[in-house]
Design a protein around this motif. Structure first.
Motif: not given
Length: 293
Positions: A32-44
């Protein structure tokens, strides 16, 4: 096979299952953290980002979650599986505060943003009306209202003073749930003053169970800022911290004891424990609110 060998084998099976359970939860958190980290790199990140990542990651661990449920009845097992998923989506949020930098930074940013918006909307001119309200009716409601305004204005010492008065004027001091808003505001004041240990203790008193994830998250943020780790997440009894153990013990005694006399004795014991718990909570609150006995 002797009894000693049997116990050893049962211990290995039990602790092996516990280790497997903890292992899949740790892996689940990491994914889940990997998913959130990737998402945070794309947008807020938004409030829905966590749920989206949880749903995306869940299929990988669904079988392991269900494997932990020991129940022959299919319908009951399905229900327990749904409860397990609900509890997992709620409790994992506070765990990620410790283990996922991207998620922690998102929560801290959201918390700061909300505080700054409230400060922007607060007006010094409103203090006059609040002062008049306290002068006309110095009760727990007027003190809390002014404390909230002081907090929004950044007057943390004055907010703390009003919360002390709010506590002293409250005729219902022992009912933690009815005073939840006071506990949470005082916890936020303590955080502003870097008194994290006091803030954590207040969050524990305000917490009402597994579904109270907002308070669990606030507690985790305060604890992490105080140098805490995921090991500091408190163990829950019946989904609650502390008093649930006393309630469970009292309920179990009443259900298994026969005879009016024994039930009465158990009831007295439970009442005494409950009263003792209330006194302990009240004493703790006085310390947390910095009020002398």
């Amino acid at each position: 096979m002797n009894i000693k060998n049997t116990l050893v084998i049962l211990s290995i099976i039990f602790f092996g299952n516990v280790a497997t359970s903890q292992s899949h939860k740790s892996a689940f958190r990491a994914d889940i953290c990997d998913c959130l980290t990737l998402e945070s790199q794309k947008r807020k990140l938004t409030e829905n980002a966590y749920k989206a990542c949880f749903i995306e990651t869940l299929p990988k661990y669904a079988t392991q979650i269900d494997a932990q449920i020991v129940e022959e009845d299919v319908n009951k097992k399905y229900l327990l599986g749904q409860i397990a998923r609900r509890d997992l989506i709620l409790t994992m949020q506070s765990q990620l505060v410790y283990t996922c930098k991207a998620y922690f930074e998102h929560l801290e940013s959201e918390k700061l943003s909300k505080k700054l918006i409230l400060r922007e909307r607060a007006k010094e001119s409103d203090l006059e009306a609040q002062n008049q309200l306290v002068a006309m009716s110095p009760n727990t409601y007027s003190y809390f209202s002014r404390a909230q305004l002081h907090y929004n204005l950044g007057n943390f010492d004055k907010a703390e003073a009003d919360l002390k008065s709010c506590y002293e004027a409250n005729p219902n001091k022992e009912n933690m749930m009815s005073r939840r808003h006071e506990l949470l505001l005082m916890a936020l004041v303590h955080e502003e003053n870097k008194n994290y240990a006091q803030a954590i203790a207040l969050y524990d008193l305000a917490y009402f169970g597994v579904q109270d994830s907002p308070v669990a998250i606030l507690r985790a943020i305060a604890d992490k800022n105080n140098g805490g780790t995921i090991a500091n997440i408190p163990k829950l009894v019946d989904g609650k911290i502390g008093s649930a153990a006393v309630k469970k013990e009292g309920r179990g005694a009443r259900e298994t004891t026969r005879g009016r006399t024994t039930r009465t004795e158990n009831k007295k014991t439970t009442t005494e424990k409950t009263q003792s718990k209330k006194k302990s909570d009240t004493s703790s609150l006085k310390k947390l609110f910095k009020i002398d006995n």
